[in-house]
Design a protein around this motif. Structure first.
Motif, PDB file in Angstrom:
ATOM      1  N   VAL A  33      55.183 -40.262  47.914  1.00  0.00           N
ATOM      2  CA  VAL A  33      53.744 -40.361  47.646  1.00  0.00           C
ATOM      3  C   VAL A  33      53.222 -41.623  48.313  1.00  0.00           C
ATOM      4  O   VAL A  33      53.855 -42.683  48.236  1.00  0.00           O
ATOM      5  N   LYS A  34      52.076 -41.491  48.997  1.00  0.00           N
ATOM      6  CA  LYS A  34      51.420 -42.661  49.594  1.00  0.00           C
ATOM      7  C   LYS A  34      50.125 -42.906  48.832  1.00  0.00           C
ATOM      8  O   LYS A  34      49.321 -41.986  48.666  1.00  0.00           O
ATOM      9  N   MET A  56      49.832 -42.350  40.305  1.00  0.00           N
ATOM     10  CA  MET A  56      50.804 -42.315  41.423  1.00  0.00           C
ATOM     11  C   MET A  56      52.129 -41.687  40.956  1.00  0.00           C
ATOM     12  O   MET A  56      52.779 -40.979  41.714  1.00  0.00           O
ATOM     13  N   ILE A  57      52.491 -41.918  39.691  1.00  0.00           N
ATOM     14  CA  ILE A  57      53.731 -41.340  39.159  1.00  0.00           C
ATOM     15  C   ILE A  57      53.538 -39.838  38.917  1.00  0.00           C
ATOM     16  O   ILE A  57      54.438 -39.034  39.181  1.00  0.00           O
ATOM     17  N   ASP A 113      51.539 -37.936  40.603  1.00  0.00           N
ATOM     18  CA  ASP A 113      51.559 -37.326  41.949  1.00  0.00           C
ATOM     19  C   ASP A 113      52.993 -37.160  42.447  1.00  0.00           C
ATOM     20  O   ASP A 113      53.328 -36.179  43.103  1.00  0.00           O
ATOM     21  N   LEU A 114      53.844 -38.145  42.127  1.00  0.00           N
ATOM     22  CA  LEU A 114      55.252 -38.077  42.542  1.00  0.00           C
ATOM     23  C   LEU A 114      55.955 -36.913  41.841  1.00  0.00           C
ATOM     24  O   LEU A 114      56.743 -36.197  42.450  1.00  0.00           O
ATOM     25  N   GLY A 153      62.860 -40.792  44.276  1.00  0.00           N
ATOM     26  CA  GLY A 153      61.429 -40.901  44.622  1.00  0.00           C
ATOM     27  C   GLY A 153      61.115 -42.150  45.432  1.00  0.00           C
ATOM     28  O   GLY A 153      61.728 -43.208  45.245  1.00  0.00           O
ATOM     29  N   ILE A 209      57.648 -44.392  46.583  1.00  0.00           N
ATOM     30  CA  ILE A 209      56.191 -44.571  46.502  1.00  0.00           C
ATOM     31  C   ILE A 209      55.795 -45.667  47.481  1.00  0.00           C
ATOM     32  O   ILE A 209      56.324 -46.783  47.436  1.00  0.00           O
ATOM     33  N   ILE A 250      52.949 -48.030  48.652  1.00  0.00           N
ATOM     34  CA  ILE A 250      51.663 -48.612  48.223  1.00  0.00           C
ATOM     35  C   ILE A 250      51.062 -49.343  49.415  1.00  0.00           C
ATOM     36  O   ILE A 250      51.514 -50.431  49.792  1.00  0.00           O
ATOM     37  N   THR A 253      60.446 -44.883  35.668  1.00  0.00           N
ATOM     38  CA  THR A 253      60.186 -45.399  37.024  1.00  0.00           C
ATOM     39  C   THR A 253      61.204 -46.466  37.452  1.00  0.00           C
ATOM     40  O   THR A 253      61.036 -47.084  38.492  1.00  0.00           O
ATOM     41  N   ILE A 295      62.851 -45.740  41.028  1.00  0.00           N
ATOM     42  CA  ILE A 295      61.996 -45.297  42.148  1.00  0.00           C
ATOM     43  C   ILE A 295      61.922 -46.446  43.159  1.00  0.00           C
ATOM     44  O   ILE A 295      61.810 -47.620  42.768  1.00  0.00           O
ATOM     45  N   PHE A 347      59.913 -48.572  45.674  1.00  0.00           N
ATOM     46  CA  PHE A 347      58.523 -48.896  46.013  1.00  0.00           C
ATOM     47  C   PHE A 347      58.500 -49.658  47.335  1.00  0.00           C
ATOM     48  O   PHE A 347      59.249 -50.621  47.523  1.00  0.00           O
TER      49      PHE A 347
END
Length: 480
Positions: free
Chosen positions: A83-84, A103-104, A106-107, A286, A288, A290, A335, A338, A340
């Motif tokens: 996810v961006k 954002m989570i 969406d993931l 996952g 992410i 940012i 999370t 994940i 980042f």
């Protein structure tokens, strides 16, 4: 594919990224190590595995130098949920970014999509056979079975008529009748079906039209309250209480095969298993990304106005990056593991302007270099999806065999570099601007190529294109 990734060393991951991204060796090295560490962690005993958290990465570099592309290619390479998000999006909510949890969520959605697709592909072989049976049945129907269908127009009759309850005696009698009628099915129908099945295998009936019965799934009226992580499908409030509606569709056999295969594969799918695997995949693999994280960094010690909002967003992002549990519509998602990846240009702000707690959560800092003329020249030609190759492919559909000479590539690269130096530095995106302007007339007029069937772009063509309308000194004004 997952097995292939596990066997890839960091060097091999970097060489895979080199196919699409020019330069930025340090950034590629960091993400390759982060990816390999995930595999190493998966081999450890459970107690140790829980203790090891990923080392988040902070990428610093001007726009258009490949930050997003590195993260996106990495996720694509390992087929991981990706996810961006733009950090600035969260400042719009108010003084504190209440919607940071999105954002989570969406993931989780991305992970469900990936897992569901891979599970469907596993079921396709069995679904293919079931779809073939339904096509044969549609082409050579047996004796019409009397079905207890709801003839009245009132959809609630099903509920009112004994709540849809059928006694065991009635069920037994219906099954007996069905078995008897199946036994008595004429032999010629059976032979005809065998013949049709053979013709289907030989591909002789692909263009023939047939009528198939498929599930009627109307678009549900979805009410999504994303701030609270809730989502209500108004059409599905009654769930499975209503009988399944079907509709008749007239399509070619080749299209019917695809439609029925998808439907049968969906029927074979265990959605509870998909959800469990998807949540675990999002938690363990996952990524992410940012973006624009520097825009939520406030410069001074005494913050007021918009800076309060920025610091509020940092404080809201912090628990997610540190590790917390977020409720999604598929269940709670941790999370802690994940990865980042933060990114920003950091022109006005510095990484030290972020709150200390957030800085500590991005221990790996990578500075991406500015792109020079050589890098631009490579970007135009080396990657598998280079923009010159894209333009050649687009124009080849019109019969134009476009060819770029070496000196034209050099000229475009030099021009792009100068534009970035003299004006705003927009990195590799400048190449798109120049190339679109360069090929504008060719795309519009679709000229006839020369005797060899080629249309050659050389240095002179590039210079003329930009010099005909304006002097050399003003080229920078002409191109954004």
């Amino acid at each position: 594919m997952a097995e292939k990734i596990k066997s890839m060393t960091p060097k091999e991951i970097v060489s895979e990224l080199d196919k699409y991204i020019i330069g930025q060796a340090d950034a590629k090295k960091s993400v390759a190590i982060a990816l390999r560490n995930r595999y190493r962690r998966s081999l450890l005993p459970e107690e140790m595995r829980e203790e090891i958290t990923p080392k988040n990465i902070l990428m610093m570099g001007p726009t258009g130098c490949g930050k997003t592309e590195i993260a996106r290619r990495l996720a694509k390479l390992m087929k991981a949920p990706f996810v961006k998000v733009e950090a600035t999006k969260f400042t719009e909510v108010g003084y504190v970014g209440r919607d940071v949890d999105s954002m989570i969520r969406d993931l989780a959605e991305a992970s469900i999509r990936i897992t569901k697709q891979s599970k469907l592909e596993d079921k396709y072989e069995m679904a293919e056979k079931l779809a073939e049976d339904r096509i044969v049945e549609a082409m050579i129907p047996g004796e019409k079975k009397k079905e207890n269908t709801n003839k009245s127009g009132n959809p609630f009759d099903f509920l009112l008529n004994n709540g849809g309850y059928v006694s065991q005696k009635q069920q037994y009698e219906e099954n007996q009748k069905k078995t008897e009628s199946d036994k008595n099915e004429p032999l010629d129908v059976d032979m005809a079906r065998q013949q049709v099945r053979q013709q289907l295998k030989d591909g002789l009936l692909e263009e023939q039209f047939i009528e198939i019965q498929i599930k009627d799934t109307p678009k549900s009226n979805q009410l999504d309250m994303s701030n609270e992580g809730m989502s209500i499908a108004i059409g599905n409030i009654f769930g499975d209480m209503m009988p399944q509606k079907t509709k008749t569709k007239r399509v070619r056999v080749k299209d019917a095969r695809k439609i029925l295969r998808e439907e049968e594969a969906q029927n074979l799918l265990d959605m509870d298993q998909v959800t469990d695997e998807a949540i675990e995949n999002a938690e363990q693999n996952g990524i992410i990304f940012i973006d624009e994280i520097d825009k939520i960094a406030s410069g001074g010690r005494y913050s007021s106005g918009a800076d309060v909002s920025r610091e509020g967003v940092q404080r809201d992002i912090l628990p997610i990056v540190e590790g917390s549990v977020v409720n999604t519509k598929y269940g709670p998602l941790k999370t802690d593991h994940i990865l980042f990846i933060g990114a920003g240009a950091f022109h006005t702000a510095k990484p030290t302007d972020l709150i200390p707690e957030l800085q500590g959560r991005f221990p790996i800092r990578v500075e991406l270099e500015n792109l020079d003329k050589e890098a631009f020249a490579k970007i135009l030609t080396v990657p598998e999806n280079a923009i010159t190759k894209q333009q050649q492919a687009l124009l080849s559909t019109e019969g134009i065999n476009l060819e770029f000479t070496e000196d034209s590539i050099e000229e475009i690269a030099e021009m792009s570099f100068l534009m970035n130096e003299q004006n705003e530095n927009i990195g590799a995106r400048r190449l798109h601007t120049i190339l679109e302007k360069l090929l504008e007339d060719i795309s519009f007029e679709i000229p006839k190529p020369d005797a060899d069937g080629k249309f050659i772009i050389d240095r002179k063509f590039v210079q003329n294109k930009f010099m005909d309308t304006i002097r050399r000194d003003d080229v920078d004004k002409y191109i954004l």
